[in-house]
Write an enzyme that holds these catalytic residues in place. Structure first.
Site, PDB file in Angstrom:
ATOM      1  N   GLY A   1      -3.040  -3.784  11.939  1.00  0.00           N
ATOM      2  CA  GLY A   1      -3.661  -4.278  10.316  1.00  0.00           C
ATOM      3  C   GLY A   1      -5.761  -3.672  10.435  1.00  0.00           C
ATOM      4  O   GLY A   1      -6.034  -3.572   9.412  1.00  0.00           O
TER       5      GLY A   1
ATOM      6  N   HIS B   1       0.662  -1.563  -0.183  1.00  0.00           N
ATOM      7  CA  HIS B   1      -0.245  -0.481  -0.059  1.00  0.00           C
ATOM      8  C   HIS B   1       1.259   1.412  -0.438  1.00  0.00           C
ATOM      9  O   HIS B   1       1.466   1.906   0.756  1.00  0.00           O
ATOM     10  CB  HIS B   1      -0.638  -0.446   1.144  1.00  0.00           C
TER      11      HIS B   1
ATOM     12  N   PHE C   1     -20.789 -12.045  25.280  1.00  0.00           N
ATOM     13  CA  PHE C   1     -19.847 -11.023  24.674  1.00  0.00           C
ATOM     14  C   PHE C   1     -18.602 -11.123  24.126  1.00  0.00           C
ATOM     15  O   PHE C   1     -17.774 -10.696  23.536  1.00  0.00           O
ATOM     16  CB  PHE C   1     -20.320  -9.568  25.691  1.00  0.00           C
TER      17      PHE C   1
ATOM     18  N   ASP D   1      -8.796   7.253   7.437  1.00  0.00           N
ATOM     19  CA  ASP D   1     -10.262   6.901   7.196  1.00  0.00           C
ATOM     20  C   ASP D   1     -10.656   5.963   7.899  1.00  0.00           C
ATOM     21  O   ASP D   1     -12.032   6.046   8.341  1.00  0.00           O
ATOM     22  CB  ASP D   1     -10.563   7.586   5.529  1.00  0.00           C
ATOM     23  N   GLY D   2     -10.363   5.065   7.208  1.00  0.00           N
ATOM     24  CA  GLY D   2     -10.932   3.377   7.401  1.00  0.00           C
ATOM     25  C   GLY D   2     -10.653   3.244   8.560  1.00  0.00           C
ATOM     26  O   GLY D   2     -11.886   2.702   9.856  1.00  0.00           O
TER      27      GLY D   2
ATOM     28  N   ARG E   1     -18.215 -17.427  39.570  1.00  0.00           N
ATOM     29  CA  ARG E   1     -17.934 -15.955  39.153  1.00  0.00           C
ATOM     30  C   ARG E   1     -16.875 -15.154  40.588  1.00  0.00           C
ATOM     31  O   ARG E   1     -16.194 -14.659  40.483  1.00  0.00           O
ATOM     32  CB  ARG E   1     -19.212 -15.553  38.669  1.00  0.00           C
TER      33      ARG E   1
ATOM     34  N   HIS F   1     -28.431 -14.126  25.562  1.00  0.00           N
ATOM     35  CA  HIS F   1     -27.856 -14.204  27.004  1.00  0.00           C
ATOM     36  C   HIS F   1     -26.601 -15.180  26.688  1.00  0.00           C
ATOM     37  O   HIS F   1     -26.115 -15.362  28.319  1.00  0.00           O
ATOM     38  CB  HIS F   1     -27.984 -13.728  27.784  1.00  0.00           C
TER      39      HIS F   1
ATOM     40  N   ARG G   1     -22.319 -18.648  36.866  1.00  0.00           N
ATOM     41  CA  ARG G   1     -23.365 -18.253  37.351  1.00  0.00           C
ATOM     42  C   ARG G   1     -23.863 -18.158  38.522  1.00  0.00           C
ATOM     43  O   ARG G   1     -24.274 -17.866  39.493  1.00  0.00           O
ATOM     44  CB  ARG G   1     -24.301 -17.278  36.531  1.00  0.00           C
TER      45      ARG G   1
ATOM     46  N   ILE H   1      -9.706   9.335   0.662  1.00  0.00           N
ATOM     47  CA  ILE H   1      -9.757   8.336  -0.589  1.00  0.00           C
ATOM     48  C   ILE H   1     -10.028   6.659   0.723  1.00  0.00           C
ATOM     49  O   ILE H   1      -8.715   6.521   1.282  1.00  0.00           O
ATOM     50  CB  ILE H   1      -8.074   8.277  -0.401  1.00  0.00           C
TER      51      ILE H   1
END
Length: 663
Positions: A115, A27, A438, A156-157, A358, A474, A521, A188
């Site tokens: 990257g 690039h 998550f 920009d990306g 937990r 969840h 949990r 660009i």
């Protein structure tokens, strides 16, 4: 701008273009357009020392737009970081020190693997947080031993990717004034002008996040760029965002300002034309750099080294005046004593009562905080559920950077990147918590941690359909398989207190591998056969009476209890089985063949794996003759006990599964 400055800027452009052309891949657009930004920053505003690349108080530079890697490699070459011209000529070739995107730990002077666009910005926020925290802990009046900046160059990306908004929102909230972002604004992207998909007012967005915003209209004006950087440094209340308007592919007449300059070599004729346009000597000769360029960069490098010498004198005086702080500094920058921790009875102690892993993890965190003063972390707005808070240690905030607990906010993706940045900076040992489901949001940054061999820790709670009433959105199903598929990640799902302690021991003592602690949990009992053998990833927790068991039941986490109960029921029917707890498949695979055969003898083909998740990955252990008791669908919304029965995680069902495979 002096003649030598112009020549040295153009040297970056020419060297980058030639290397990309030789590789026939790369690039060139960013190195050509952003060369003045990088030159001005490294030459006049950034403290760094090629002779000591790991100097603790160096400024950090992150090339978030990692596709422009030749920009960074050119700087490292000219400043004497060890990249030779032969290395430059091997750009993007197998085994070279100049891979397609910068790789931390592979190339000296690269501060982060970049990257995936935007990831570098999140890591820069983490580095700035580490600097602020360590400054609050260690600095004394007249002794600013921690006092450096984090610079990130983005395009920009990077700003289109959502991670930038997550990370910058937190950075602004925290007032990280030592964070300076340089935006190579050329309008660009690969598909063309950014107007096709990116028309927002970036400066207004950054101001809304709490950044000082500065604009440089001419990206070739070194003086203007320098003044903007100094203006950013002068703001002690806000991070700074400098928009620098550039032209992609600057200097190449055929491609300047065009998307064609972004991701393909310029072409030999176009490079010659570019060199002629820039007034470069010997335009027909590839990889030609005048001697005066190297001489000037050598002078700049020597000046950079003097900054470390001044700091070292300051630090030596500090250490003499505050010996207790020097001892603390050494503790923050040293690995935990693994042998002492392994033999620390208080660390391994537990109450013999049912507890959620937990909660047990929360206990371990609060034991480790006194053993590891550099422990630093928090949760994505879930600390009360994740049990990630270190008691009486305060919260890291704009008002108090000395706090060790972090409110990451609901920003799992950025939290993962920030955690990487904290680890990359050094002096802190980071952990981050969220619900296991998550981890999907965090996965790209966990992947980068694994690539960079960072010993980050992820506290991933609510690990199964045991989440219960919150329902299938969840309840993790495929996440164990996802994380287990990543190279260089230890995914540890403990069954009780001892195994939870093992998980945290492994996390605390790891040097090059991230650890994902997958925690329940619901309460689990303390198991009679549980032991430190879990350090091997899998072990026999309840053995058969026979020398060769009739069957083997394998399980992890909450399902180990179920496996033990099934063993007891099967014994009543004359079926003698072995139960193997497998909290970490990755560690088990690292054991020698003799141990693996001892735990899972090949002669015993009647095998059942029990795990309240997808069975993807268990095939190698159950074989063609075995089976699994696992999730075949998403979960449901109901109390946990109801769901375990609904989906077959009962003693009766495990017993039936074993009977089917026993010949």
């Amino acid at each position: 701008m002096s003649t030598i400055d112009t020549t040295c800027v153009n040297a970056i452009r020419v060297l980058s273009a030639d290397a990309i052309q030789k590789a026939n891949s790369g690039h060139p657009g960013l190195p050509l357009g952003a060369a003045p930004i990088a030159y001005e920053l490294w030459a006049n505003h950034m403290n760094h020392n090629a002779k000591d690349p790991k100097w603790a108080n160096r400024d950090r530079f992150i090339l978030s737009a990692g596709h422009g890697s030749m920009l960074l490699y050119s700087l490292l070459h000219f400043y004497g970081y060890g990249l030779t011209m032969d290395d430059i000529k091997q750009f993007r070739q197998d085994g070279s020190l100049t891979p397609g995107h910068p790789e931390y730990g592979h190339t000296t002077g690269v501060e982060a693997t970049t990257g995936p666009l935007g990831a570098g910005l999140g890591m820069a926020v983490g580095m700035a947080m580490a600097e602020a925290h360590l400054a609050a802990v260690f600095n004394k009046p007249g002794y600013p031993v921690v006092d450096h900046y984090t610079f990130a160059l983005c395009g920009d990306g990077c700003l289109m990717e959502g991670i930038s908004s997550e990370a910058f929102s937190l950075a602004g909230t925290l007032g990280l004034s030592k964070l300076i972002v340089l935006y190579d604004s050329n309008n660009i992207s690969i598909e063309g002008n950014t107007d096709i998909a990116f028309t927002e007012n970036v400066q207004a967005r950054m101001a809304a996040f709490g950044f000082q915003t500065i604009t440089v209209e001419d990206g070739t004006d070194l003086d203007a760029i320098g003044k903007a950087i100094e203006e950013a440094k002068a703001d002690k209340e806000h991070p700074s965002f400098i928009t620098i308007k550039t032209q992609i592919g600057y200097g190449c007449p055929a491609k300047q300002g065009s998307a064609a300059a972004h991701g393909s070599p310029l072409g030999e004729e176009n490079i010659v034309a570019m060199k002629e346009n820039l007034g470069w000597p010997k335009p027909q000769e590839t990889f030609y750099i005048p001697d005066e360029v190297y001489a000037h960069y050598a002078e700049l490098s020597q000046k950079a080294g003097a900054a470390e010498a001044d700091w070292q004198k300051l630090f030596d005086d500090y250490a003499a005046k505050f010996p207790e702080m020097k001892a603390k500094w050494d503790a923050f920058h040293s690995d935990v004593d693994a042998k002492a921790l392994l033999n620390n009875e208080a660390f391994w102690a537990y109450e013999d009562k049912p507890q959620a892993t937990r909660s047990l993890s929360g206990t371990m965190i609060n034991r480790l905080k006194d053993i590891m003063p550099q422990l630093f972390g928090g949760s994505a707005d879930l600390a009360p559920s994740n049990k990630t808070e270190m008691k009486d240690e305060g919260f890291f905030s704009k008002a108090d950077y000395s706090g060790r607990n972090v409110h990451f906010g609901v920003r799992e993706l950025a939290m993962g990147a920030i955690t990487n940045g904290l680890a990359l900076h050094g002096g802190v040992r980071p952990y981050a918590g969220t619900f296991f489901v998550f981890s999907d949001y965090m996965k790209p940054m966990i992947r980068l941690a694994a690539l960079m061999s960072l010993p980050t820790t992820y506290v991933l709670t609510h690990d199964s359909i045991g989440v219960g009433e919150d329902g299938p959105t969840h309840e993790p199903i495929e996440q164990l398989a996802m994380l287990r598929s990543l190279p260089n990640v230890n995914v540890f799902r403990p069954a009780d207190a001892t195994e939870t302690a093992v998980g945290w021991y492994l996390a605390a003592t790891s040097q090059k591998t991230p650890t994902a602690l997958v925690l329940t949990r619901q309460n689990l009992p303390q198991l009679a056969g549980s032991s430190k053998e879990a350090l091997k990833g899998a072990y026999v927790i309840a053995d058969a009476k026979k020398a060769v068991p009739d069957a083997i039941i394998m399980a992890s986490g909450s399902e180990v209890e179920l496996a033990v109960n099934a063993k007891d029921e099967l014994a009543k029917e004359g079926v003698d089985v072995r139960v193997v707890s497998m909290p970490c498949l990755e560690l088990f695979e690292q054991q020698d063949e003799a141990y693996k055969e001892q735990v899972l003898p090949k002669a015993v083909r009647a095998r059942v794996a029990v795990e309240a998740a997808s069975d993807f990955g268990w095939g190698k252990y159950v074989g063609l003759d075995g089976t699994t008791v696992s999730m075949k669908s998403f979960g449901a919304s109901a109390p946990a006990g109801t769901l375990f029965k609904k989906f077959g995680f009962t003693t009766e069902n495990v017993v039936a599964a074993v009977k089917k495979v026993v010949k």
